[in-house]
Design a protein around this motif. Structure first.
Motif, short mmCIF file in Angstrom:
data_model
loop_
_atom_site.label_atom_id
_atom_site.label_comp_id
_atom_site.label_asym_id
_atom_site.label_seq_id
_atom_site.Cartn_x
_atom_site.Cartn_y
_atom_site.Cartn_z
N VAL A 126 40.88 76.70 8.25
CA VAL A 126 40.43 75.58 9.09
C VAL A 126 38.99 75.57 8.76
CG1 VAL A 126 42.09 75.51 11.21
CG2 VAL A 126 40.18 77.50 10.78
N SER A 127 38.68 74.27 8.60
CA SER A 127 37.13 73.92 8.25
C SER A 127 36.49 73.98 9.60
CB SER A 127 37.22 72.61 7.66
OG SER A 127 37.43 71.41 8.46
N TRP A 128 35.18 73.73 9.35
CA TRP A 128 34.27 73.58 10.76
C TRP A 128 34.71 72.38 11.41
CZ3 TRP A 128 30.48 70.01 12.21
CH2 TRP A 128 29.76 70.57 13.14
N LEU A 129 34.77 71.37 10.73
CA LEU A 129 35.31 70.16 11.32
C LEU A 129 36.60 69.95 12.07
CD1 LEU A 129 34.15 67.50 8.65
CD2 LEU A 129 33.18 67.77 10.94
N ASP A 130 37.61 70.78 11.34
CA ASP A 130 38.68 71.27 12.16
C ASP A 130 38.66 71.85 13.40
OD1 ASP A 130 40.11 69.93 9.72
OD2 ASP A 130 40.48 72.18 9.02
N ALA A 131 37.67 72.68 13.36
CA ALA A 131 37.51 73.50 14.58
C ALA A 131 36.80 72.64 15.73
CB ALA A 131 36.46 74.77 14.31
N VAL A 132 36.03 71.84 15.31
CA VAL A 132 35.19 70.96 16.38
C VAL A 132 36.25 69.75 16.91
CG1 VAL A 132 33.49 69.02 16.40
CG2 VAL A 132 33.11 71.07 15.48
N ARG A 133 37.38 69.60 16.06
CA ARG A 133 38.18 68.63 16.43
C ARG A 133 39.01 69.37 17.55
NH1 ARG A 133 38.32 67.06 10.79
NH2 ARG A 133 36.90 65.14 10.62
N PHE A 134 39.53 70.50 17.37
CA PHE A 134 40.33 71.33 18.31
C PHE A 134 39.74 71.40 19.50
CE2 PHE A 134 41.47 75.25 20.23
CZ PHE A 134 42.92 75.01 20.03
N CYS A 135 38.22 71.70 19.47
CA CYS A 135 37.71 71.83 20.67
C CYS A 135 37.67 70.61 21.51
CB CYS A 135 36.14 72.10 20.38
SG CYS A 135 35.93 73.80 19.69
N HIS A 186 30.39 74.62 3.44
CA HIS A 186 30.13 73.30 3.98
C HIS A 186 31.29 73.16 4.99
CE1 HIS A 186 30.79 69.14 3.42
NE2 HIS A 186 29.88 69.09 2.94
N PRO A 187 30.99 72.16 5.94
CA PRO A 187 31.80 72.00 7.25
C PRO A 187 33.27 71.58 6.76
CG PRO A 187 29.94 70.20 7.09
CD PRO A 187 29.75 71.38 6.12
N THR A 188 33.28 71.16 5.53
CA THR A 188 34.82 70.78 5.12
C THR A 188 35.66 71.86 4.40
OG1 THR A 188 33.88 69.73 3.10
CG2 THR A 188 34.11 68.30 5.04
N PHE A 189 34.93 73.02 4.24
CA PHE A 189 35.56 73.99 3.30
C PHE A 189 36.58 74.70 4.51
CE2 PHE A 189 35.48 78.61 2.41
CZ PHE A 189 35.90 78.54 1.06
N ALA A 190 37.68 75.02 3.85
CA ALA A 190 38.83 75.69 4.40
C ALA A 190 39.29 76.76 3.59
CB ALA A 190 39.72 75.06 4.99
N ILE A 191 39.71 77.94 3.88
CA ILE A 191 40.17 79.05 3.07
C ILE A 191 40.85 80.07 4.16
CG2 ILE A 191 37.96 80.59 3.26
CD1 ILE A 191 38.70 81.04 0.18
N GLU A 192 41.81 80.94 3.54
CA GLU A 192 42.88 81.55 4.38
C GLU A 192 42.26 82.84 4.95
OE1 GLU A 192 43.27 83.09 -0.20
OE2 GLU A 192 42.79 81.02 0.98
N ASP A 193 40.77 83.03 4.98
CA ASP A 193 40.43 84.09 5.74
C ASP A 193 39.16 83.45 6.40
OD1 ASP A 193 38.43 83.56 4.00
OD2 ASP A 193 37.66 85.68 3.31
N VAL A 194 39.24 82.29 7.10
CA VAL A 194 38.32 81.59 7.90
C VAL A 194 38.98 81.03 8.88
CG1 VAL A 194 36.55 79.82 8.07
CG2 VAL A 194 36.57 81.32 6.28
N GLY A 195 38.51 81.28 10.33
CA GLY A 195 39.23 80.73 11.61
C GLY A 195 37.76 80.34 12.46
#
Length: 220
Positions: free
Chosen positions: A68-77, A203-212
């Motif tokens: 999940v990217s930083w932007l994904d997390a913000v949208r979820f919130c 970067h806020p659009t970066f997403a990788i399998e060890d970031v939540g």
């Protein structure tokens, strides 16, 4: 996937914390007000219940959501806030801004995160690494169910290890622009990287399998 209960949040007491950037050797002290913080990182079941999908590379209801990217997390919130009839914490236009006074779900600030992680301790970790964290030395190269390692003194699980967690702030805007702060270390990280004071950026659009990420809320 099952429909989970609302997020389990812990009230974090006020205090102060000294942040440290290894790259520049800068230190700065930040006061932290009382707030609420998720007992665990957001799980795949929680994410799926709100947004209808999980982007994670590994699969399991009780695993932390990742990739999940930083932007994904913000949208979820914001989506979770709307579902629970709370004022969304963020306005998302060309850039993301915080809604002053909102008690909706949000990402923790970096100071809130470190203050909560330390839970009154002053060392690099709040316990013995193998007892509190999933990291490269014991994870088997995969994430694990949340809350299967010992919590810190304030009842917070997985503050170190399992997945890195997004914080709201920019890391160093003069040098890295919109790159955001990551904290806590993940399941693939060596021992030296899984410490309360370690800072990372992406970067806020970066997403990788060890970031939540983990949820926070301001108190009225």
């Amino acid at each position: 996937m099952f429909a989970p209960a609302p997020p389990d949040l812990v009230e974090v007491t006020p205090g102060s914390v000294t942040l440290h950037d290894r790259r520049t050797s800068a230190r700065w002290r930040v006061d932290v007000t009382a707030h609420l913080l998720g007992r665990t990182p957001v799980t795949q079941a929680q994410y799926h219940a709100v947004l209808g999908a999980s982007p994670s590379a590994a699969t399991g209801d009780d695993l932390p959501v990742e990739t999940v990217s930083w932007l994904d997390a913000v949208r979820f919130c914001n989506a979770l806030s709307i579902r629970e009839h709370l004022e969304p914490a963020y306005t998302i236009d060309d850039e993301v801004t915080s809604a002053v006074g909102s008690t909706g779900y949000r990402l923790p600030t970096e100071a809130e995160w470190e203050h909560a992680c330390r839970a009154g301790t002053t060392g690099p970790r709040y316990g013995e690494l193998d007892e509190i964290a999933w990291y490269a030395g014991n994870s088997g190269e995969r994430p694990h169910r949340v809350a299967t390692r010992a919590p810190n003194a304030w009842g917070l699980h997985d503050m170190l290890g399992n997945v890195w967690e997004w914080c709201f702030e920019r890391y160093d805007p003069d040098v890295y622009g919109d790159y955001r702060v990551l904290r806590g270390g993940g399941w693939s990280d060596p021992e030296w990287s899984v410490r309360a004071g370690v800072r990372r950026r992406s970067h806020p659009t970066f997403a990788i399998e060890d970031v939540g990420f983990r949820l926070a809320r301001s108190l009225p």
